[in-house]
Design an enzyme around this catalytic site. Structure first.
Site, PDB file in Angstrom:
ATOM      1  N   CYS B  81       0.814  -1.217   0.000  1.00  0.00           N
ATOM      2  CA  CYS B  81       0.000   0.000   0.000  1.00  0.00           C
ATOM      3  C   CYS B  81       0.847   1.267   0.000  1.00  0.00           C
ATOM      4  CB  CYS B  81      -0.960  -0.008   1.185  1.00  0.00           C
ATOM      5  SG  CYS B  81      -2.024  -1.458   1.163  1.00  0.00           S
ATOM      6  N   SER B 204     -10.816   0.928   5.884  1.00  0.00           N
ATOM      7  CA  SER B 204     -10.868   1.533   4.555  1.00  0.00           C
ATOM      8  C   SER B 204     -11.446   0.524   3.575  1.00  0.00           C
ATOM      9  CB  SER B 204      -9.478   1.983   4.121  1.00  0.00           C
ATOM     10  OG  SER B 204      -8.578   0.896   4.143  1.00  0.00           O
ATOM     11  N   ILE B 206     -12.351  -1.341  -0.295  1.00  0.00           N
ATOM     12  CA  ILE B 206     -11.699  -1.827  -1.517  1.00  0.00           C
ATOM     13  C   ILE B 206     -12.191  -0.934  -2.647  1.00  0.00           C
ATOM     14  CG2 ILE B 206     -11.779  -3.766  -3.145  1.00  0.00           C
ATOM     15  CD1 ILE B 206     -11.974  -5.587  -0.582  1.00  0.00           C
ATOM     16  N   LYS B 327     -10.057   5.922   4.455  1.00  0.00           N
ATOM     17  CA  LYS B 327     -11.325   5.404   4.970  1.00  0.00           C
ATOM     18  C   LYS B 327     -12.514   5.827   4.122  1.00  0.00           C
ATOM     19  CE  LYS B 327     -14.601   3.754   7.291  1.00  0.00           C
ATOM     20  NZ  LYS B 327     -15.285   3.622   6.005  1.00  0.00           N
ATOM     21  N   HIS B 331      -9.420   3.594  -1.138  1.00  0.00           N
ATOM     22  CA  HIS B 331      -8.053   3.088  -1.024  1.00  0.00           C
ATOM     23  C   HIS B 331      -7.700   2.125  -2.172  1.00  0.00           C
ATOM     24  CE1 HIS B 331      -4.310   1.824   0.555  1.00  0.00           C
ATOM     25  NE2 HIS B 331      -4.711   0.888   1.380  1.00  0.00           N
TER      26      HIS B 331
END
Lengths: 382, 382
Positions: B81, B204, B206, B327, B331
């Site tokens: 990430c 958060s 997908i 969030k 993300h």
């Protein structure tokens, strides 16, 4: 910028070793190779293509940080089979930016734990979506290039066969090679087709292995170490991924651009090179590379291959793939580009043992991703 | 080094768009955003985590070369990430090495075409092999951190809930956000557990999406363009991948190291920052980040979160995650680090519309890979 250390693990079917084992061995090995200390390493560039796809293993920088027990920056670079070359390219830019003085470049790949079908499908991830959907694998893509070349310049499969013949001969002198068996032209021509006109023995194998280099700009370190080779240039180019988007099919444009830039920067011409490792994933690839790098004229490669002037012991001015190349030394894809520069380092520092090229002064490494979507050319001096 | 352009696609469930579509839109968008010409771009740094694992799509540099119809170097960077942040870090070192004057940094991820189980399993590739084998997913890893923190400093789940409460409020002003719905503390506390003590609304989502930045060291270009923000520093650190190998569980060491180095290089202290995007993959992550970056004292985060001083309109000196953070803004992992710096650029150039932070002069972006195996901190000035 200097190469001051190199180590490669055995290349081959290493079922008893994990990717982490190979990485650990390469790190330990490269530090020992020139009596270097782990604390001298300020950043790591790591090349790997397939760990995500094959073993759901990503975020390898952090895994390497754990192996190193260190908080230094670690970068993972992926550019298909050119991942190693691109890692070296970025590492050199990092040194030029004075972000570090000494860096480790690692390449590793674990491929033989999976079926050939799984690996072939994973490798196809380096082709375009359209090519993948059409079911064309990499042997198929290079077969298209081979067919075009053989027809345009009036050669046949025998011309191709001299490439693996030479490279297997070289690998017989390389204890780290995947295959050390010499081949006859007849056995190559009689091996089964993978994708016409390419045969099994025109094709590089699926291998496990890792390789590591230490690159430095630290003058005091350069003075201190026994073995060193100067990097004169390292250049890269990208090109469209799909063969359908290319203007010419008898050349790899990315190789031509990267090669031209690398020779310009190094201020030497192709005639000065005594030893080269070129990307021979398939026999046709070495012929195209030799032409695109300016060693041979376009279209002459088929004839020149048959002359075997680039074979050890044949008194040519340039020996090509003394390691055995991808074909015979093996092709653990992430490690390949790192090993190529490492082999040139060994040759220029006269550590290549039985496969030592006499009077090697200038060397070149050439690493390709996919069917030429990426190419990196590195020139070194002894 | 300056940021002179930013574009982000809508973040969300974009089933009608492929990864290539998102990349194409981001490239076109960023060039238009500041009236730049494609010919000015000399290299591309591309951040992506999951295309290999989820859609057998590797060698993306060559695919981007095809989209750009260009032979310039393109690099793919993967650090889970933190891929976006690391791409920015390497791009800046590339500019410092004078390898180029102007580069494009791209981040893109396509996640919603797959089942939540497939994506959760793919994301687990950023954890250690042992953690994967034990069946711990990322919500599970952050839940371990949250449990430890809440117990050690005597907080409860309500303290965590103020993070998504604030970030969803911010996202209500961001037209590109995945979720624009304001939440109540009650709704967060009543949402189902994902991994105790973390709930769905602590986590958060997908998302699909892409983001692009133009970075330059070209003085004539910097003078010419309307919108620009100076990059004062960008630093990164790695740490061991496994939580079991960490000395402390109430801090993310990589964030501490990267933050300290970034503030030192930027020659400012945390009090100077007016606006920050921090990596809030789970509520606990924002609290730990605020402490580890030096904005809050260790252990005070639970209390400070509840005070909501970092919420727009609350007259604090520092607004955190005005975009809505991971969030609420979404993300798409490879795009996140790029979007974070982009949001700071928008804030510092007063282009942030309804979510504009008043008098924003210094901004910070903080991007994390895995459970803290990688962290990148970038500080900018308006």
């Amino acid at each position: 910028m200097f190469v001051i250390g190199f180590y490669q693990t055995q290349f081959g079917e290493l079922w008893e070793k994990s990717l982490s084992d190979l990485i650990q061995e390469a790190i330990d090995g490269v530090l020992k190779s020139n009596e270097l200390d782990k604390q001298q390493i300020e950043a790591v560039f790591f090349a790997n293509m397939l760990a995500g796809v094959l073993e759901n293993n990503l975020h390898l920088p952090s895994k390497i940080a754990e192996i190193l027990k260190s908080n230094i920056p670690v970068f993972r670079v992926e550019a298909a089979c050119a991942s190693g070359g691109v890692a070296i390219y970025l590492a050199l830019r990092y040194l030029e930016a004075n972000a570090a003085k000494t860096v480790l470049v690692l390449g590793a790949e674990k491929m033989t734990d999976y079926s050939p079908e799984e690996v072939t499908s994973a490798l196809a991830a380096a082709a375009s979506g359209e090519e993948q959907e059409a079911g064309i694998t990499f042997p198929g893509l290079y077969a298209l290039l081979a067919n075009f070349y053989l027809e345009k310049y009036q050669y046949n499969q025998e011309n191709l066969a001299y490439i693996p013949f030479k490279n297997h001969y070289h690998a017989s002198f390389n204890p780290k090679a995947h295959f050390r068996k010499k081949l006859t032209i007849e056995s190559i021509l009689n091996s089964p087709y993978v994708a016409y006109p390419l045969k099994v023995l025109d094709s590089s194998p699926i291998s496990d292995g890792a390789a590591a280099l230490i690159l430095t700009s630290d003058q005091s370190l350069i003075k201190k170490v026994k073995y060193k080779a100067k990097i004169l240039s390292c250049e890269m180019a990208n090109d469209s991924i799909s063969l359908t988007q290319r203007k010419k099919l008898d050349e790899i444009l990315s190789t031509k651009i990267a090669g031209k830039k690398a020779f310009l920067k190094a201020k030497i011409n192709p005639l000065a090179i005594n030893v080269a490792e070129v990307h021979d994933c398939f026999s046709i690839a070495e012929i195209l590379a030799m032409e695109d790098l300016g060693f041979w004229k376009k279209g002459e490669g088929g004839k020149r291959a048959k002359e075997l002037s680039t074979m050890l012991g044949c008194h040519g001015n340039l020996i090509v793939n003394p390691s055995g190349g991808l074909k015979a030394a093996g092709h653990p894809v992430g490690a390949t580009g790192v090993k190529q520069v490492g082999e040139i380092f060994l040759q220029l520092t006269h550590q290549a043992g039985q496969r030592q090229v006499n009077c090697a002064q200038f060397g070149l490494a050439h690493n390709v991703g996919g069917s030429g979507g990426t190419a990196v050319v590195t020139i070194l001096a002894g």
